[in-house]
Design a protein around this motif. Structure first.
Motif, PDB file in Angstrom:
ATOM      1  N   ARG A 238      -4.171  -4.757   5.657  1.00  0.00           N
ATOM      2  CA  ARG A 238      -3.925  -4.169   4.341  1.00  0.00           C
ATOM      3  C   ARG A 238      -3.325  -5.269   3.494  1.00  0.00           C
ATOM      4  O   ARG A 238      -2.633  -6.157   4.010  1.00  0.00           O
ATOM      5  CB  ARG A 238      -2.962  -2.980   4.413  1.00  0.00           C
ATOM      6  N   ASP A 495       3.634  -0.277   3.392  1.00  0.00           N
ATOM      7  CA  ASP A 495       3.301   0.762   2.409  1.00  0.00           C
ATOM      8  C   ASP A 495       4.525   1.202   1.621  1.00  0.00           C
ATOM      9  O   ASP A 495       4.427   1.502   0.423  1.00  0.00           O
ATOM     10  CB  ASP A 495       2.660   1.965   3.114  1.00  0.00           C
ATOM     11  N   ASP A 496       5.682   1.223   2.287  1.00  0.00           N
ATOM     12  CA  ASP A 496       6.907   1.612   1.586  1.00  0.00           C
ATOM     13  C   ASP A 496       7.269   0.571   0.525  1.00  0.00           C
ATOM     14  O   ASP A 496       7.684   0.921  -0.593  1.00  0.00           O
ATOM     15  CB  ASP A 496       8.055   1.768   2.582  1.00  0.00           C
ATOM     16  N   LYS A 499       4.864   0.915  -2.388  1.00  0.00           N
ATOM     17  CA  LYS A 499       5.150   2.115  -3.177  1.00  0.00           C
ATOM     18  C   LYS A 499       6.398   1.925  -4.027  1.00  0.00           C
ATOM     19  O   LYS A 499       6.442   2.335  -5.200  1.00  0.00           O
ATOM     20  CB  LYS A 499       5.327   3.309  -2.233  1.00  0.00           C
ATOM     21  N   SER A 505      -2.060  -1.012  -2.712  1.00  0.00           N
ATOM     22  CA  SER A 505      -2.509  -1.753  -1.527  1.00  0.00           C
ATOM     23  C   SER A 505      -3.922  -1.329  -1.169  1.00  0.00           C
ATOM     24  O   SER A 505      -4.334  -0.196  -1.434  1.00  0.00           O
ATOM     25  CB  SER A 505      -1.578  -1.521  -0.346  1.00  0.00           C
ATOM     26  N   THR A 556      -2.981  -4.904  10.461  1.00  0.00           N
ATOM     27  CA  THR A 556      -2.788  -3.504  10.840  1.00  0.00           C
ATOM     28  C   THR A 556      -3.530  -3.109  12.110  1.00  0.00           C
ATOM     29  O   THR A 556      -3.244  -2.052  12.678  1.00  0.00           O
ATOM     30  CB  THR A 556      -3.232  -2.570   9.703  1.00  0.00           C
TER      31      THR A 556
END
Length: 706
Positions: A238, A495-496, A499, A505, A556
Motif C-alpha cells: 500500500r 492506514d491510521d 487517515k 492510500s 502488506t
C-alpha cells in the motif's frame, strides 16, 4: 531535495558495498573472486537439468536489445529472452529424444532461403543469388571475429530456434490425425436436436448466507486442484503518493514573472533589454529569457493558435501582444508578428530532381547537387516557355514516381502536408507561379495549379513558461512525505497515519519480481526491487523519490512461488464451493418418481424446451447451459434423469424426442476439421511440454533479487 535524497541513499549503499568488499579482501583476498565465480552466482536458471548461465543470458539479452533497437524496456527484454531460452532448450531436448538434430547444413539452407539474403547485392553474381559468395563472406567475418560476425551468429541462432520449433511442431502434427468415425461423431454431436421436459432449480434460489464455507474446505480444494493454483512469487504493497504540483501561489508568481517580460527593463548589468512588445529578434528573446516553448515561425490558421485567445488574435493586428494567459500546462505570452491572407488548400505539380545524398535518392542517382540545380533551372526555363510540356517532362524525369504518373500533379492538399520549402512556395505564391525550390529530397520544379478558401492567417511568437512547483513547494511536499514516514517509524499503523493526515492510500497487489510498473505510480522499478528484498518483511516501509513526487510504501503481503495461499484464492474458490453446496441442498429436495413429483417437491414447475443442440447450448429462461444440454443430447428417450448439476442450477429432465441429422455419404470434412484443429494447437502443445519440464527460474537474481 529529491536529487539530494537520492544521493544520500546511494551513498550509504556504496559505502556498505565497498566496506564489505574491503573487509572480505582483508580476511582472504581470494574470497572476492570465489564469490563472483561461485556456481550459484553464475547461474540464473535451469531447464531439465541444463544450466542457463548469467553469461548466456546476458549475451542473449544484449543481442535481443540490439535486434529491437533498444525500443523495449529492460524488464520486457529480460522476460522475452528468458522465455526464448526456455523454449529453445525444451525443443532441443524433445528433438534429441526423438533422434532429430537441426544441423549446420539446415541452418545454412535457412540463411540462403531468407529473402533479404537472396536480394543482398553482396551475395549476387549478375543479379542472381550466389551461395559461394555468402560462404566466402561468412568465412571472412568469422576469421576476423568482430562485431559483424557476432551479429550474424545471433541471426543464425534465431533461425536455428525457429527451425527447431517448426521441426518439432511438424513432427507432432504428423501424428495428430483423425478418423472418419471421429468425424461422424462430431457431426452427430453438433447437429442432433432434442426436445425435453425439465425441472430447473437455480443456485440463486438459495441465499449465500445459508451456506458456510470453511477455510479448511478452500484449502482442500486448492490442494486437490494444484495445477490451477500455481503462482509465481509476488508482493503486495500500500502506498501514499505525494505529488509535486504547483500551488495557486506558484501559478500567480509565474504569471507575474511572465508579465514583466512584456515590457522593456534593465538587466542585472544595468543594460536595458527589450520586452516582447518591442522585440524584433524573437529567436534571441526566446533564448535569453529561457522559453519552455520553441519559437514557431510558421503561418498559423485560426484552429492552430491557442484556442483560449484565438478570437482576440484574429481580431488583432501586427504587433499586438496577448497575455499572460494560462493554456494547459503553460502560462504564455503571444505577439502577432505578421498578418496575411492565405488559402487553406492548394494544387501543385512538380518535377523532382534528386542528387547524391538527398533523402530517398536511389542507388542509381549519380548527379551532384550543383548538377541537379542546373538541370532543374534548365527545366524551369523550358516549362516557362511552354507550360504544356510540364506533364510530359514530369513523367519522363521526375523521381517522385507516385506523382510522375499523373504528370507531377498533386490534387488539393492542406498547408501542413508538404515539406516547408515546397509548402511556402505553393501557399505564399500565386496561382500560376513557377519556380525551383530545394528540399531534403532534391530540387523541385514547381507549378502552382490552384488555391482555394482564402482566409486570415498569422505568424505568432508564443513564449511559454511551464507551470511547475516552486522550490519552496517541492521542499514542503518532501517534508510532508518525511513526516508521514516518521509517523510510521513511531509504530503508527499505515492506514491510521494516512487517515490522520487526510491522505489517500492505494494498493498495488500481485507485483512480480520482473515487473516495472506499479499501478498508480508508474514505471518505478526501485519500489519492486525493495519489496522483494530478502530483509524486507510485512509491515516494513520506505520513502521513494518517484517521477513527479514521492511515495511512502508499506509491504502488506508476501506470496512465495508455489501453491496460492488461501487468502489469495478464496475469491476464486468460494463461488465454486458455494454452488457445490447449494447443489447438495437442492438435490436433497428434488425427490420423486416423475417430473411432476420432483417439481412439486422443489416448488418449481415443469418446463418444455425444443430443438436443443450443442452448437448453441442455451435454454430459454435459463441461459448458457452446456452441461445440461450435453446430458440431454446423450440421454435415452423417455427416461427420467434427476439431480443433474449444471452451470447455473440443478436439473431433472426427460428427453421426449431426439432428431438425428441426415446421414452423410462421407464425413471427411468433419474429420479434416478435427485434424486441423489438433494440428493448430502448437501453443498448447508447447505449454503442455513446458508444464511437464523441470524449470528453475532465477532471472530475478540477475537484477539483484534473491
Amino acid at each position: 531535495m529529491a536529487i539530494l535524497s537520492k544521493i544520500r541513499e546511494r551513498s550509504m549503499f556504496l559505502i556498505l558495498v565497498i566496506g564489505l568488499a574491503l573487509f572480505a579482501f582483508v580476511l582472504d583476498p581470494s574470497t572476492i573472486s570465489d564469490f563472483f565465480n561461485a556456481s550459484k552466482v553464475n547461474e540464473i536458471g535451469e531447464v531439465n537439468g541444463e544450466t542457463i548461465s548469467r553469461q548466456e543470458f546476458a549475451e542473449a539479452l544484449d543481442a535481443y536489445k540490439a535486434q529491437t533497437g533498444n525500443r523495449v524496456s529492460e524488464m520486457q527484454a529480460a522476460k522475452t529472452v528468458w522465455n526464448n531460452l526456455v523454449r529453445q532448450k525444451i525443443y532441443q531436448t524433445q528433438l534429441k529424444e526423438a533422434g532429430i538434430t537441426v544441423g549446420d547444413e539446415d541452418i545454412f539452407k535457412a540463411v540462403c532461403d531468407n529473402p533479404s539474403i537472396q536480394n543482398d547485392p553482396r551475395f549476387q553474381t549478375s543479379g542472381i543469388f550466389d551461395k559461394n559468395k555468402l560462404k566466402e563472406f561468412l568465412a571472412t567475418i568469422k576469421e576476423e571475429n568482430g562485431q559483424t560476425w557476432k551479429l550474424w551468429q545471433n541471426f543464425m541462432t534465431s533461425l536455428q530456434s525457429g527451425l527447431e520449433k517448426t521441426t518439432y511442431d511438424n513432427l507432432v502434427a504428423a501424428g495428430l490425425s483423425a478418423s472418419l468415425k471421429e468425424g461422424e461423431l462430431q457431426y452427430l454431436n453438433e447437429n442432433t436436436k432434442v426436445n425435453a421436459k425439465y425441472v430447473y432449480v437455480p443456485y440463486t434460489s438459495i441465499a449465500d448466507s445459508l451456506v458456510t464455507i470453511k477455510r479448511s474446505e478452500v484449502e482442500n480444494y486448492i490442494k486437490n486442484h494444484e495445477g490451477s493454483f500455481q503462482v509465481d512469487a509476488s508482493r503486495d504493497i500500500r502506498f501514499v503518493k505525494f505529488d509535486i504540483a504547483a500551488t495557486p501561489e506558484d501559478e500567480a508568481a509565474i504569471k507575474i514573472e511572465l508579465a514583466k517580460l512584456l515590457v522593456d527593463a534593465k538587466n542585472d548589468a544595468g543594460i536595458e533589454v527589450k520586452g516582447l512588445r518591442n522585440a524584433t529578434d524573437y529567436a534571441e528573446f526566446f533564448e535569453e529569457n529561457e522559453s519552455d516553448l520553441a519559437l514557431n515561425d510558421n503561418i498559423q490558421y485560426k484552429v492552430q493558435v491557442p484556442q483560449i485567445i484565438a478570437d482576440q488574435i484574429f481580431e488583432g493586428k501586427e504587433g499586438d501582444t496577448f497575455g499572460p494567459y494560462k493554456d494547459g500546462e503553460f502560462f504564455k505570452l503571444s505577439k502577432i508578428t505578421e498578418v496575411a491572407q492565405m488559402p487553406d488548400s492548394a494544387q501543385a505539380s512538380h518535377i523532382l530532381i534528386p542528387f547524391i545524398g538527398a533523402s530517398s535518392a536511389g542507388a542509381d542517382v549519380t548527379r551532384t547537387e550543383d548538377e541537379a540545380k542546373k538541370m532543374a533551372d534548365s527545366l524551369l526555363t523550358v516549362v516557362k516557355a511552354n507550360r504544356s510540356k510540364f506533364a510530359d517532362l514530369a513523367k519522363e524525369l521526375s523521381s517522385d514516381k507516385g506523382s510522375a504518373e499523373k504528370g507531377g500533379f498533386y490534387d488539393w492538399f492542406p498547408y501542413n502536408r508538404m515539406v516547408p520549402a515546397f509548402r511556402d512556395f505553393v501557399f505564399e505564391g500565386k496561382e500560376g507561379d513557377m519556380g525551383v525550390v530545394r528540399t531534403p529530397f532534391g530540387f523541385h520544379v514547381i507549378k502552382v495549379d490552384g488555391q482555394k478558401n482564402f482566409q486570415p492567417v498569422v505568424k505568432l511568437a508564443t513564449f511559454g513558461r511551464k507551470i511547475e512547483a516552486s522550490e519552496e513547494t517541492e521542499n514542503n511536499i518532501f517534508q510532508n512525505a518525511e513526516t508521514f514516514a516518521q509517523e510510521l517509524s513511531k509504530g503508527t499503523k499505515f492506514d491510521d497515519a494516512a487517515k490522520a493526515k487526510n491522505l489517500s492510500s492505494q494498493p498495488a497487489v500481485g507485483l512480480k519480481a520482473l515487473d516495472e510498473n506499479v499501478p498508480g505510480v508508474g514505471n518505478e522499478r526501485e519500489i519492486i526491487t525493495w519489496a522483494f528484498g530478502a530483509d524486507v518483511n510485512e509491515g516494513d516501509y520506505k520513502r521513494f523519490d518517484v517521477d513527479g513526487g514521492y511515495v511512502v510504501a508499506v509491504l502488506t503481503g508476501k506470496t512465495e512461488k508455489g501453491l496460492m495461499p488461501v487468502e489469495k484464492a478464496i475469491n476464486r474458490v468460494r463461488p465454486i464451493l458455494l454452488n457445490e453446496k447449494k447443489a447438495e441442498l437442492i438435490e436433497a429436495k428434488m425427490n420423486g418418481a416423475n417430473l411432476d413429483e420432483i417439481a412439486k417437491a422443489a416448488k418449481q414447475s415443469v418446463r418444455n424446451a425444443d430443438n436443443l443442440n450443442m452448437q448453441s447450448p442455451t435454454i430459454s429462461g435459463v441461459g448458457y447451459a452446456p452441461k445440461a444440454i450435453g446430458a440431454m443430447v446423450n440421454a435415452k428417450e423417455n427416461e427420467l434423469y434427476n439431480k443433474v448439476a449444471g452451470d447455473r442450477g440443478v436439473f431433472a429432465f426427460v428427453v421426449t424426442k431426439r432428431e438425428l441429422p441426415t446421414k452423410l455419404d462421407n464425413y471427411d470434412t468433419f474429420r479434416k476439421r478435427i485434424a486441423n484443429n489438433r494440428k493448430n494447437k502448437t501453443y498448447q502443445m508447447y505449454e503442455a511440454i513446458k508444464k511437464a519440464s523441470n524449470i528453475e527460474d532465477n532471472v530475478s537474481s540477475f537484477y539483484g533479487i534473491q
